[in-house]
Structure formats: C-alpha cells, structure tokens
Design a protein around this motif. Structure first.
Motif, PDB file in Angstrom:
ATOM      1  N   VAL A 182      -4.544 -27.934  -5.284  1.00 20.27           N
ATOM      2  CA  VAL A 182      -5.472 -27.295  -6.222  1.00 20.27           C
ATOM      3  C   VAL A 182      -5.978 -28.316  -7.237  1.00 20.27           C
ATOM      4  CG1 VAL A 182      -5.711 -25.496  -7.963  1.00 20.27           C
ATOM      5  CG2 VAL A 182      -4.372 -25.054  -5.903  1.00 20.27           C
ATOM      6  N   ARG A 183      -5.104 -29.170  -7.704  1.00 19.24           N
ATOM      7  CA  ARG A 183      -5.540 -30.188  -8.673  1.00 19.24           C
ATOM      8  C   ARG A 183      -6.563 -31.128  -8.058  1.00 19.24           C
ATOM      9  NH1 ARG A 183      -0.477 -33.098 -11.032  1.00 19.24           N
ATOM     10  NH2 ARG A 183       0.329 -32.684  -8.944  1.00 19.24           N
ATOM     11  N   ASN A 184      -6.362 -31.514  -6.804  1.00 16.55           N
ATOM     12  CA  ASN A 184      -7.342 -32.368  -6.140  1.00 16.55           C
ATOM     13  C   ASN A 184      -8.669 -31.645  -5.960  1.00 16.55           C
ATOM     14  OD1 ASN A 184      -5.663 -34.586  -5.915  1.00 16.55           O
ATOM     15  ND2 ASN A 184      -4.907 -34.041  -3.893  1.00 16.55           N
ATOM     16  N   ALA A 185      -8.614 -30.340  -5.686  1.00 14.86           N
ATOM     17  CA  ALA A 185      -9.850 -29.570  -5.555  1.00 14.86           C
ATOM     18  C   ALA A 185     -10.597 -29.526  -6.884  1.00 14.86           C
ATOM     19  CB  ALA A 185      -9.541 -28.160  -5.059  1.00 14.86           C
ATOM     20  N   ARG A 186      -9.878 -29.396  -7.986  1.00 18.34           N
ATOM     21  CA  ARG A 186     -10.535 -29.414  -9.300  1.00 18.34           C
ATOM     22  C   ARG A 186     -11.151 -30.789  -9.584  1.00 18.34           C
ATOM     23  NH1 ARG A 186      -5.726 -26.460 -11.118  1.00 18.34           N
ATOM     24  NH2 ARG A 186      -6.235 -24.234 -11.231  1.00 18.34           N
ATOM     25  N   LEU A 187     -10.455 -31.840  -9.204  1.00 18.93           N
ATOM     26  CA  LEU A 187     -11.034 -33.177  -9.362  1.00 18.93           C
ATOM     27  C   LEU A 187     -12.273 -33.335  -8.492  1.00 18.93           C
ATOM     28  CD1 LEU A 187      -7.798 -35.399  -9.426  1.00 18.93           C
ATOM     29  CD2 LEU A 187      -9.271 -34.801 -11.353  1.00 18.93           C
ATOM     30  N   GLY A 188     -12.258 -32.702  -7.321  1.00 19.51           N
ATOM     31  CA  GLY A 188     -13.443 -32.732  -6.464  1.00 19.51           C
ATOM     32  C   GLY A 188     -14.639 -32.066  -7.127  1.00 19.51           C
ATOM     33  N   ILE A 189     -14.399 -30.979  -7.878  1.00 18.10           N
ATOM     34  CA  ILE A 189     -15.486 -30.328  -8.612  1.00 18.10           C
ATOM     35  C   ILE A 189     -16.044 -31.263  -9.673  1.00 18.10           C
ATOM     36  CG2 ILE A 189     -16.021 -28.445 -10.210  1.00 18.10           C
ATOM     37  CD1 ILE A 189     -14.129 -26.683  -8.705  1.00 18.10           C
ATOM     38  N   GLN A 190     -15.166 -31.950 -10.385  1.00 16.20           N
ATOM     39  CA  GLN A 190     -15.625 -32.878 -11.420  1.00 16.20           C
ATOM     40  C   GLN A 190     -16.440 -34.013 -10.803  1.00 16.20           C
ATOM     41  OE1 GLN A 190     -12.273 -34.142 -13.769  1.00 16.20           O
ATOM     42  NE2 GLN A 190     -11.604 -32.062 -14.227  1.00 16.20           N
ATOM     43  N   GLN A 191     -16.003 -34.510  -9.650  1.00 19.96           N
ATOM     44  CA  GLN A 191     -16.777 -35.556  -8.973  1.00 19.96           C
ATOM     45  C   GLN A 191     -18.158 -35.040  -8.563  1.00 19.96           C
ATOM     46  OE1 GLN A 191     -14.567 -37.412  -5.784  1.00 19.96           O
ATOM     47  NE2 GLN A 191     -12.666 -37.273  -6.917  1.00 19.96           N
ATOM     48  N   ALA A 192     -18.204 -33.809  -8.054  1.00 22.01           N
ATOM     49  CA  ALA A 192     -19.489 -33.232  -7.654  1.00 22.01           C
ATOM     50  C   ALA A 192     -20.395 -33.029  -8.865  1.00 22.01           C
ATOM     51  CB  ALA A 192     -19.254 -31.909  -6.932  1.00 22.01           C
ATOM     52  N   GLU A 193     -19.833 -32.642 -10.006  1.00 16.05           N
ATOM     53  CA  GLU A 193     -20.635 -32.486 -11.221  1.00 16.05           C
ATOM     54  C   GLU A 193     -21.234 -33.826 -11.652  1.00 16.05           C
ATOM     55  OE1 GLU A 193     -17.917 -30.793 -13.945  1.00 16.05           O
ATOM     56  OE2 GLU A 193     -18.229 -28.708 -13.278  1.00 16.05           O
ATOM     57  N   GLU A 194     -20.429 -34.874 -11.587  1.00 19.77           N
ATOM     58  CA  GLU A 194     -20.943 -36.200 -11.954  1.00 19.77           C
ATOM     59  C   GLU A 194     -22.018 -36.656 -10.978  1.00 19.77           C
ATOM     60  OE1 GLU A 194     -20.327 -37.691 -14.709  1.00 19.77           O
ATOM     61  OE2 GLU A 194     -18.843 -36.208 -15.341  1.00 19.77           O
ATOM     62  N   GLN A 195     -21.846 -36.335  -9.711  1.00 24.83           N
ATOM     63  CA  GLN A 195     -22.860 -36.712  -8.723  1.00 24.83           C
ATOM     64  C   GLN A 195     -24.163 -35.952  -8.974  1.00 24.83           C
ATOM     65  OE1 GLN A 195     -21.559 -36.278  -4.678  1.00 24.83           O
ATOM     66  NE2 GLN A 195     -23.344 -37.300  -3.833  1.00 24.83           N
ATOM     67  N   ARG A 196     -24.074 -34.685  -9.375  1.00 23.29           N
ATOM     68  CA  ARG A 196     -25.280 -33.916  -9.704  1.00 23.29           C
ATOM     69  C   ARG A 196     -25.978 -34.523 -10.921  1.00 23.29           C
ATOM     70  NH1 ARG A 196     -25.921 -30.446 -13.554  1.00 23.29           N
ATOM     71  NH2 ARG A 196     -23.669 -30.155 -13.844  1.00 23.29           N
ATOM     72  N   ARG A 197     -25.215 -34.892 -11.945  1.00 16.34           N
ATOM     73  CA  ARG A 197     -25.815 -35.518 -13.125  1.00 16.34           C
ATOM     74  C   ARG A 197     -26.458 -36.862 -12.765  1.00 16.34           C
ATOM     75  NH1 ARG A 197     -20.649 -33.750 -15.454  1.00 16.34           N
ATOM     76  NH2 ARG A 197     -21.002 -31.837 -16.659  1.00 16.34           N
ATOM     77  N   GLU A 198     -25.789 -37.590 -11.881  1.00 14.79           N
ATOM     78  CA  GLU A 198     -26.361 -38.877 -11.444  1.00 14.79           C
ATOM     79  C   GLU A 198     -27.685 -38.675 -10.720  1.00 14.79           C
ATOM     80  OE1 GLU A 198     -25.311 -42.496  -8.303  1.00 14.79           O
ATOM     81  OE2 GLU A 198     -23.858 -40.916  -8.713  1.00 14.79           O
TER      82      GLU A 198
END
Length: 459
Positions: free
Chosen positions: A38-54
């Motif tokens: 679950v923690r890795n999945a939450r980190l995956g969301i944060q990575q996807a958010e940064e990719q969207r901002r990029e």
C-alpha cells in the motif's frame, strides 16, 4: 545459571504483559496504513502527480540561456590587404600628384591582418510552442490518465491487503479455537487415562489398553508442538504484514469472535455483468484503452508540422582590430530579436506511417483485452458467489457432524464403562470428535474469508 534463568523468566513475563489484543478491524487498518504494498502504491500516486505537473509545464515557454567565451592562439580570420588594390584606377593619378613618394610606396606594399582572436557571447531565448501536432495536449491527458490509474492501483492494493488480512486473521482465530479443542481432547484423555489406570491396577483389563491411551496422549503432544509453532510463525507474518514489529517480542493476540453470529445471512447473488464497471480492475482496463488511443494520437503528432514563436536578447564582445589607428570592429554589441520557427517532418512519414499503424493495432488489442477480461471478471464474481454458497453448506455440514460426533462419543463412553466395547473404539470416537471440531473451525474461517472475497469483487 540462576541469574540467566531469572533473566529469561523476566523477559517472558514482560512479553506476556506487553501482549496486546487486536480486532480484525484494527489489524486491517494497520495493514492499510503500514503495509509495504500500500505504501508503494501511495508513492506511485505521488510520482504520477509529479509527472502530470511536469507535463503541464510544456504549455509554457521554454527559456534557455547560453554563454560562450573563447580565446584562440591566433586570429580565426587572417587576410592580406594591399591598399593599392583598394584604390580605384581613376583616383591613382590624383593621389600620385598629392601624396609624397614615400606614401605612394607604402600604398603599394601589402600587409597582413588577423581578426577574431577572442570573443565573448551571451544570450537568452524564450520559445513558445504554438502548435506541436497535439503532442502537448495529448501528453497532458496521458499524464492525468496515469494519475487516475495509480489511484486505481492503490485501491487494488488495498483490496489485496484486506483479503490477505482476512485470511491471516481467521487463521489465527482458527488456531486459537483448535487450541481449545486440543485442551478438551487432553482433558478427555486424562479422564480416560485415570479410569484405565485404575482398571489395570485392579486387574480388570490388560495393560495394552493403557498403552493405547498413552500413545494417543503422545499424538496430542505432537499436535500441540505443531500448533504452537504454526501460531508463532503466523503471528510473525501478521506482525510484518501489519507493521507491528514495535510490539515487545512480537507478542499480540486477536479478539474472539462471537461464534453464534459468525455466519451472517446469505448475501444476494450478483446479476450477470452487474456492477462490473465499479471494479477497479475493469476501470483500469478502460484506462489502458484510452492510454493506447492517446499514444496513437501522439504518434500522429510526431509527423505533423510544429510551429513556435520566440524572443531573445544577445550580447557579444570582441577585441578591436586596428589598422593604422582605424577600428574595423566594435568592441561590444547587444541586440534583441523576435523569431518564428516552422518545422515540417517530410521524410518522417516513411517510417511514421508504420508507427501509427502499430499504435492503432495496440489500441485494438487493448479493446479486445477489455472485452475478454470483463467476462473473466464477471466469472470471478459468479465463482465468488458460489464459493460463499459452498462455504455456508460446508459449515452447516460441519455443525451437524460435530453434534453427531459428540453424541457418538457420549454413547461410546457409556458403552466402554459398561464393558461392551474396547478402548480402541472409545479412542476412535474421541479422535473423530476432535476432528469434527477442527473441521467446524476451518469451515467457520473459510466462510468469513469467502464473504470478504465476495464483498471485494463487487458485491
């Protein structure tokens, strides 16, 4: 030696005192917060958010600054100049009359000139894309789609954790219930052992009956060792799964369920295809189709013209080059400019056509996978429902078998006391009763696991 024993006893006492009892909800919530998946999945969301901002930053101008400094060992521009060649022929007679002979001789002698031995340049440019074949727009859509997909991945991870936690929890409950069954069997055998011992001492039966009881007691001791080891290992697994390593010695317990209400009412069966669209697995498959289509559009955009406008400001400095006191190049200069660029990829279409077709085929493949997996998801829901039905039936059968085995043990004990059966028959009845109790415990735990799985798959 005494100090060592005292230390061990003290440590065990501390572990027992520090043991905490957890309910299923407490363990589930702890796992949903601390489990590595679950923690890795939450980190995956944060990575996807940064990719969207990029991806969003590509809508804005791209600004870059450059600077160049150079100092060569000799000038990059060398030339030989003859002044007489630069004077028009019609002016030469006039100069011959005006200038002295020494000056006329100097004009006829060529001389060398070296320029651009050193240079300093600096500039800044801003380029705003106007049209990029839809690559920026579709790239942002793809990034947002990736963010939504990462949230679905988190939901799927949480469902897996909840399903696994239900399995672990009911396994621990089953082991505790089997411990009670084992204690009950041990009490029954102890009673039989005392009765048989008295009968052997009185000479009423052979010692062989006592040996059979002792063998059965040895089997219970072996079963106790297996039960203790299985419980300790499972607790360590649960502690790691839920992030409970901070508990002293990893000691904890689980709450006892109310066995009278452990089997709730049978839930309603699922309709065919009903509720499939709510499943995160189905939504993720739909996103894969959308992502494949966006990738196709981006591939098309790579082969379309791109248009951009920009502005810049530049400065350069070169050491002056003099000839007889005359400066030919300015030392410093700065200037601004506006520009536009248009790029038309012509030869890219040779290979780009095949790349677009490949992406179109990938989109069709994703659609077919969606259709096929939707059927499999519905089959999974129907199978989960049938597993729940089977678990209810198995529990009812186990309850009936337990009652029958308990009555059989009572009858066999009365018959043994009356001398109509052997000790082997009584021990067999006791073993059968213990097995039916364990089977009932397994059936109860299996029903709870199947209910959890059925709820997760979209009930």
């Amino acid at each position: 030696m005494k100090q060592t024993i005292a230390t061990i006893v003290c440590s065990l006492c501390c572990c027992i005192a520090a043991a905490q009892t957890y309910s299923y909800e407490a363990l589930r919530d702890s796992a949903l917060q601390r489990n590595i998946g679950v923690r890795n999945a939450r980190l995956g969301i944060q990575q996807a958010e940064e990719q969207r901002r990029e991806a969003f930053t590509h809508f804005f101008p791209q600004v870059n600054a450059t600077g160049v400094w150079m100092n060569a060992d000799k000038g990059m521009m060398n030339m030989e100049v003859s002044p007489s060649d630069l004077i028009p022929a019609r002016l030469q007679p006039v100069l011959a009359e005006v200038l002295p002979a020494e000056a006329l001789a100097a004009l006829g002698s060529p001389f060398g000139m070296s320029m651009m031995k050193g240079v300093t340049m600096a500039g800044i440019n801003a380029v705003q894309p106007i049209f990029a074949g839809g690559q920026i727009v579709n790239g942002n859509k793809l990034a947002r789609l990736g963010e939504d997909a990462s949230r679905l991945q988190l939901q799927m991870s949480e469902n897996d954790v909840e399903k696994q936690m239900a399995q672990y929890y009911w396994q621990l409950v089953s082991l505790k219930e089997k411990q009670r069954t084992l204690d009950l069997a041990r009490q029954t055998l102890d009673t039989i052992y005392r009765d048989v011992t008295l009968a052997v001492e009185a000479g009423l039966i052979l010692r062989n009956d006592l040996l059979q009881v002792q063998l059965r007691q040895n089997e219970l001791q072996s079963r106790q060792l297996q039960l203790d080891n299985g419980t300790e290992v499972l607790k360590m697994v649960v502690a790691q799964f839920c992030g409970l390593q901070g508990d002293s010695c990893g000691a904890f317990d689980v709450e006892e369920p109310n066995w009278e209400h452990v089997a709730p009412a049978l839930p309603a069966p699922p309709g065919e295809g009903e509720g499939i669209s709510r499943l995160p697995e189905y939504q993720l498959l739909e996103m894969q189709v959308k992502a494949a289509d966006l990738q196709r559009r981006m591939e098309v955009g790579k082969n379309l013209p791109t248009l951009a406008v920009g502005a810049g400001y530049h400065y350069y400095h070169m050491p002056p080059s003099d000839l007889a006191g005359i400066r030919f190049v300015d030392n410093d200069r700065s200037f601004g400019m506006l520009f536009a660029t248009l790029s038309i990829p012509i030869s890219n279409w040779w290979g780009g056509t095949h790349a677009i077709r490949r992406k179109r085929l990938a989109t069709q493949q994703a659609r077919e996978q969606l259709e096929d997996n939707a059927q499999l998801l519905d089959i999974r829901r129907q199978r989960a429902w049938r597993d729940v039905q089977e678990a209810y039936a198995q529990l009812a059968l186990a309850e009936r078998s337990t009652e029958q085995a308990q009555e059989n043990l009572r009858v066999q004990r009365d018959c043994y006391n009356a001398g109509t059966i052997t000790i082997s028959d009584l021990l067999q009845a006791q073993l059968m009763h213990q097995q039916t109790l364990d089977n009932r415990t397994d059936a109860r735990a299996a029903l709870q696991q199947k209910l959890t799985e059925y709820r997760i798959v979209g009930y």
